[in-house]
Design a protein around this motif. Structure first.
Motif, PDB file in Angstrom:
ATOM      1  N   PHE A 306      62.681  67.960  56.174  1.00 38.71           N
ATOM      2  CA  PHE A 306      63.223  67.562  54.871  1.00 38.71           C
ATOM      3  C   PHE A 306      64.612  66.965  55.056  1.00 38.71           C
ATOM      4  CE2 PHE A 306      66.006  68.316  51.270  1.00 38.71           C
ATOM      5  CZ  PHE A 306      65.264  67.758  50.237  1.00 38.71           C
ATOM      6  N   GLN A 308      67.495  64.896  52.257  1.00 38.04           N
ATOM      7  CA  GLN A 308      67.673  64.328  50.915  1.00 38.04           C
ATOM      8  C   GLN A 308      67.243  62.863  50.917  1.00 38.04           C
ATOM      9  OE1 GLN A 308      68.716  65.825  48.155  1.00 38.04           O
ATOM     10  NE2 GLN A 308      69.607  67.741  48.885  1.00 38.04           N
ATOM     11  N   TYR A 337      68.768  78.429  50.557  1.00 38.25           N
ATOM     12  CA  TYR A 337      67.845  77.277  50.537  1.00 38.25           C
ATOM     13  C   TYR A 337      68.487  76.129  51.327  1.00 38.25           C
ATOM     14  CZ  TYR A 337      66.193  79.970  46.503  1.00 38.25           C
ATOM     15  OH  TYR A 337      65.771  80.964  45.664  1.00 38.25           O
ATOM     16  N   THR A 338      68.831  76.420  52.554  1.00 40.87           N
ATOM     17  CA  THR A 338      69.687  75.505  53.328  1.00 40.87           C
ATOM     18  C   THR A 338      68.949  74.302  53.914  1.00 40.87           C
ATOM     19  OG1 THR A 338      71.398  75.477  55.041  1.00 40.87           O
ATOM     20  CG2 THR A 338      69.477  76.804  55.494  1.00 40.87           C
ATOM     21  N   GLY A 339      67.604  74.323  53.941  1.00 45.46           N
ATOM     22  CA  GLY A 339      66.863  73.193  54.513  1.00 45.46           C
ATOM     23  C   GLY A 339      67.235  73.030  55.973  1.00 45.46           C
ATOM     24  N   THR A 342      72.195  70.978  56.050  1.00 48.22           N
ATOM     25  CA  THR A 342      73.140  69.882  55.803  1.00 48.22           C
ATOM     26  C   THR A 342      74.374  70.336  55.017  1.00 48.22           C
ATOM     27  OG1 THR A 342      71.402  69.228  54.251  1.00 48.22           O
ATOM     28  CG2 THR A 342      71.880  67.718  56.031  1.00 48.22           C
ATOM     29  N   ILE A 343      74.148  71.132  53.968  1.00 48.51           N
ATOM     30  CA  ILE A 343      75.316  71.610  53.205  1.00 48.51           C
ATOM     31  C   ILE A 343      76.141  72.553  54.085  1.00 48.51           C
ATOM     32  CG2 ILE A 343      76.107  72.936  51.190  1.00 48.51           C
ATOM     33  CD1 ILE A 343      73.761  71.880  49.607  1.00 48.51           C
ATOM     34  N   GLU A 358      66.598  79.886  54.915  1.00 48.25           N
ATOM     35  CA  GLU A 358      65.592  78.865  54.624  1.00 48.25           C
ATOM     36  C   GLU A 358      64.228  79.391  55.063  1.00 48.25           C
ATOM     37  OE1 GLU A 358      65.169  75.652  53.408  1.00 48.25           O
ATOM     38  OE2 GLU A 358      63.126  75.863  54.169  1.00 48.25           O
ATOM     39  N   TYR A 359      63.154  79.044  54.301  1.00 43.97           N
ATOM     40  CA  TYR A 359      61.859  79.598  54.704  1.00 43.97           C
ATOM     41  C   TYR A 359      60.917  78.653  55.442  1.00 43.97           C
ATOM     42  CZ  TYR A 359      59.014  78.126  50.578  1.00 43.97           C
ATOM     43  OH  TYR A 359      58.336  77.447  49.623  1.00 43.97           O
ATOM     44  N   VAL A 360      61.324  77.401  55.667  1.00 39.44           N
ATOM     45  CA  VAL A 360      60.486  76.552  56.527  1.00 39.44           C
ATOM     46  C   VAL A 360      61.016  76.668  57.950  1.00 39.44           C
ATOM     47  CG1 VAL A 360      59.801  74.174  57.056  1.00 39.44           C
ATOM     48  CG2 VAL A 360      59.833  74.956  54.693  1.00 39.44           C
ATOM     49  N   GLY A 384      63.182  82.860  56.400  1.00 36.04           N
ATOM     50  CA  GLY A 384      62.369  83.741  55.568  1.00 36.04           C
ATOM     51  C   GLY A 384      62.475  83.412  54.090  1.00 36.04           C
ATOM     52  N   ASP A 385      61.595  84.028  53.314  1.00 34.76           N
ATOM     53  CA  ASP A 385      61.586  83.865  51.865  1.00 34.76           C
ATOM     54  C   ASP A 385      62.782  84.607  51.291  1.00 34.76           C
ATOM     55  OD1 ASP A 385      61.154  83.911  49.173  1.00 34.76           O
ATOM     56  OD2 ASP A 385      59.080  84.634  49.297  1.00 34.76           O
ATOM     57  N   LEU A 386      63.622  83.877  50.573  1.00 31.83           N
ATOM     58  CA  LEU A 386      64.861  84.492  50.063  1.00 31.83           C
ATOM     59  C   LEU A 386      64.593  85.713  49.195  1.00 31.83           C
ATOM     60  CD1 LEU A 386      67.088  81.436  49.561  1.00 31.83           C
ATOM     61  CD2 LEU A 386      67.900  83.662  50.349  1.00 31.83           C
ATOM     62  N   PRO A 408      68.116  75.656  45.208  1.00 34.42           N
ATOM     63  CA  PRO A 408      66.678  75.952  45.236  1.00 34.42           C
ATOM     64  C   PRO A 408      65.816  74.742  44.878  1.00 34.42           C
ATOM     65  CG  PRO A 408      67.634  76.764  43.201  1.00 34.42           C
ATOM     66  CD  PRO A 408      68.778  76.211  44.017  1.00 34.42           C
ATOM     67  N   PRO A 409      64.514  74.830  45.159  1.00 36.12           N
ATOM     68  CA  PRO A 409      63.590  73.773  44.729  1.00 36.12           C
ATOM     69  C   PRO A 409      63.432  73.762  43.202  1.00 36.12           C
ATOM     70  CG  PRO A 409      62.382  75.577  45.751  1.00 36.12           C
ATOM     71  CD  PRO A 409      63.832  75.886  45.902  1.00 36.12           C
TER      72      PRO A 409
HETATM   73  N1  SAH Z   1      70.096  72.398  50.710  1.00 35.54           N
HETATM   74  C1  SAH Z   1      69.166  71.532  51.416  1.00 35.54           C
HETATM   75  C2  SAH Z   1      67.720  71.675  50.974  1.00 35.54           C
HETATM   76  C3  SAH Z   1      67.446  71.768  49.512  1.00 35.54           C
HETATM   77  S1  SAH Z   1      65.724  71.670  49.085  1.00 35.54           S
HETATM   78  C4  SAH Z   1      69.622  70.109  51.344  1.00 35.54           C
HETATM   79  O1  SAH Z   1      70.486  69.760  50.549  1.00 35.54           O
HETATM   80  O2  SAH Z   1      69.121  69.283  52.103  1.00 35.54           O
HETATM   81  C5  SAH Z   1      65.291  73.362  48.875  1.00 35.54           C
HETATM   82  C6  SAH Z   1      64.990  74.086  50.151  1.00 35.54           C
HETATM   83  O3  SAH Z   1      64.600  75.405  49.818  1.00 35.54           O
HETATM   84  C7  SAH Z   1      63.839  73.504  50.977  1.00 35.54           C
HETATM   85  O4  SAH Z   1      64.286  73.314  52.285  1.00 35.54           O
HETATM   86  C8  SAH Z   1      62.759  74.595  50.916  1.00 35.54           C
HETATM   87  O5  SAH Z   1      62.009  74.674  52.111  1.00 35.54           O
HETATM   88  C9  SAH Z   1      63.570  75.849  50.693  1.00 35.54           C
HETATM   89  N2  SAH Z   1      62.904  76.970  50.016  1.00 35.54           N
HETATM   90  C10 SAH Z   1      62.050  76.904  48.969  1.00 35.54           C
HETATM   91  N3  SAH Z   1      61.681  78.117  48.572  1.00 35.54           N
HETATM   92  C11 SAH Z   1      62.306  79.013  49.369  1.00 35.54           C
HETATM   93  C12 SAH Z   1      62.320  80.430  49.433  1.00 35.54           C
HETATM   94  N4  SAH Z   1      61.609  81.172  48.604  1.00 35.54           N
HETATM   95  N5  SAH Z   1      63.092  81.028  50.364  1.00 35.54           N
HETATM   96  C13 SAH Z   1      63.843  80.260  51.204  1.00 35.54           C
HETATM   97  N6  SAH Z   1      63.864  78.906  51.190  1.00 35.54           N
HETATM   98  C14 SAH Z   1      63.107  78.282  50.297  1.00 35.54           C
END
Ligand code: SAH
Length: 480
Positions: A306, A308, A337-339, A342-343, A358-360, A384-386, A408-409
């Motif tokens: 992922f 932006q 939700y750091t992806g 980048t932030i 981040e969970y991916v 992991g899942d937050l 978050p998404p």
């Molecule tokens: N902050 C990053 C990504 C934002 S997108 C940036 O600016 O690029 C949101 C991110 O949250 C995605 O990477 C997604 O994989 C992650 N995400 C979604 N649900 C989640 C959860 N339950 N636990 C942890 N991460 C999660």
């Protein structure tokens, strides 16, 4: 005998009153909300209802009596059918105004909390060709917009198409002639691949029968000129290499040519191996960190990572988040939700330490690799899942954060995450959101301990109804 259905109503001389939050304009008839796609606030129209629900109608314009002053003529010939840029008929100033209103409405109607400052939306310098990633779908039965069954028996011979799904339809592909979202050679690549495939008898996918070789093409670009093309085939055949080799020769500017074999029924490639045909297995994107113009941060982006999609505006979004945080230098920051981090890497040089979650799993690996590449040592990532990872034990182990940045998404934060944030009592929360409605819902919950100080909408997706918003929340005095 079956009951005869009553015809759906036609409403005459209806004034469109809002641009709506999901791309459909809004009118009100006898206290009932009517959603009208592709209308503009200020239009006076006759609308035919095509969907009736208990609390609203959906209707389409059948006659226009007065045109809105916000209207401009859309650039794109696919406007009206393509789901991509539903606001092209609104001037950019009007788009910004309605996006800002969307954020304000959500804060006032959903969050219902007071705020000190609402900053004017940050618009994009480039209102077209701003995306760094597009995915197109092949179909051997494209959506026939120009087909007149009375004139041509059986329809046109060639029904192969390469383009976008019609909104909400998995099996209807609109063939795209020119897309205004991604800079060249995105259009040229798509058209050349389509032509080559047709001329060489390579079959296009049929999503109902799961037949055909070519499924998708993904094109990713970076601001420094990197170009990744990924072709998704249904199976391994001797034709695959021919197409890839042709593409590599025809477009030497491709820096990363990759392919995937996807024999599954769904289109996701995240669970498949993406193979390298030629070049690098990644592209590199750059971002200018706060207060620096010499040494940009570099991010490696793999085929499924992922990033932006509007990098120019992402820079402004992160700057807004950074300014809101107002770091002094000794903070512990959580980047939720750091992806790909980048932030986290954007703020790391200005604080003591950052913890990213981040969970991916792939994204976490990318994040770690990106920190190494940028010589950033004060960031740790957890996978992991937050809703499960973030608990009292996590906070005890890693320390109470001074600032929480959360991004978050669209669904917003799980209520458990909100609860844990309330428990952690960081002095500030910077909430970056791509969905004002869920952000407002979460802000209402956070209001238990936090005041909303500022909001800063940012337009990441010109020509669409989407809007991002950065909110600054501060722990109330009596809590601290
Ligand atoms: N902050 C990053 C990504 C934002 S997108 C940036 O600016 O690029 C949101 C991110 O949250 C995605 O990477 C997604 O994989 C992650 N995400 C979604 N649900 C989640 C959860 N339950 N636990 C942890 N991460 C999660």
């Amino acid at each position: 005998m079956g009951r005869r259905k009553r015809p759906l109503p036609l409403f005459e001389n209806v004034e469109i009153i809002d641009a709506g939050s999901d791309g459909k304009a809004v009118a009100r008839v006898d206290d009932r909300v009517v959603f009208v796609p592709f209308a503009a606030p200020g239009d006076v129209v006759d609308v035919q209802v095509y969907k009736k629900r208990r609390s609203y109608f959906e209707a389409k314009v059948v006659k226009t009596h007065k045109k809105s002053e916000y209207r401009v003529s859309p650039e794109c010939s696919h406007f009206g059918l393509c789901g991509g840029c539903k606001w092209q008929h609104l001037s950019y100033e009007a788009q910004l105004q309605f996006k800002q209103k969307q954020v304000k409405d959500a804060l006032e109607r959903i969050a219902k909390v007071p705020y000190d400052e609402f900053l004017p939306i940050i618009g994009g310098e480039h209102q077209y060709y701003y995306r760094n990633k597009l995915e197109f779908t092949f179909s051997n039965r494209r959506w026939l917009t120009d087909y007149d069954p009375s004139k041509e028996e059986g329809g046109p011979e060639d029904t192969n198409g390469l383009g976008f799904h019609l909104p909400g339809m998995f099996d209807k592909i609109l063939d795209i002639d020119h897309c205004y979202l991604q800079r060249d050679p995105s259009n040229a690549i798509r058209l050349v691949v389509k032509k080559y495939a047709i001329e060489n008898g390579i079959s296009f996918y049929n999503v109902r029968k799961w037949e055909g070789l070519l499924r998708n093409i993904i094109i990713r670009t970076s601001r420094n000129g990197n170009l990744m093309v990924i072709i998704v085939f249904r199976e391994e055949t001797e034709k695959n290499e021919g197409l890839l080799a042709f593409l590599a020769e025809r477009f030497p500017e491709i820096t990363s040519l990759m392919y995937v074999i996807n024999g599954k029924k769904n289109d996701t490639i995240n669970d498949l191996e993406v193979k390298l045909f030629q070049g690098d297995p990644f592209i590199v994107e750059e971002m200018i960190p706060p207060g620096e113009s010499e040494n940009p941060l570099k991010f490696k982006i793999g085929p499924t990572s992922f990033y932006q999609t509007n990098p120019e505006q992402a820079q402004k979004l992160y700057e807004a988040a950074y300014d809101f945080a107002g770091f002094k230098g000794d903070e512990l920051v959580y980047d939720l939700y750091t992806g790909a981090g980048t932030i986290a890497s954007f703020v790391a040089p200005s604080v003591k330490k950052v913890i990213g979650v981040e969970y991916v799993e792939e994204a976490v690996k990318d994040a770690q690799e990106n920190m190494r590449m940028n010589d950033i040592a004060n960031v740790e990532f957890y996978w992991g899942d937050l809703a499960k990872v973030l608990d009292e034990e996590f906070v005890r182990q890693h320390g109470r954060p001074d600032v929480i940045i959360t991004d978050p998404p669209r669904a917003g934060m799980h209520e458990k995450v909100v609860r844990q944030i309330l428990q952690a009592e960081s002095e500030k929360i910077v909430y970056v959101s791509c969905n004002p409605a869920t952000q407002a819902r979460d802000i209402a919950l956070l209001h238990e301990k936090y005041d909303l100080l500022k909001a800063q909408p940012v337009d990441m997706f010109p020509q669409t109804h989407h809007v991002e918003n950065v909110a600054l929340l501060k722990l109330r005095k009596e809590q601290a």
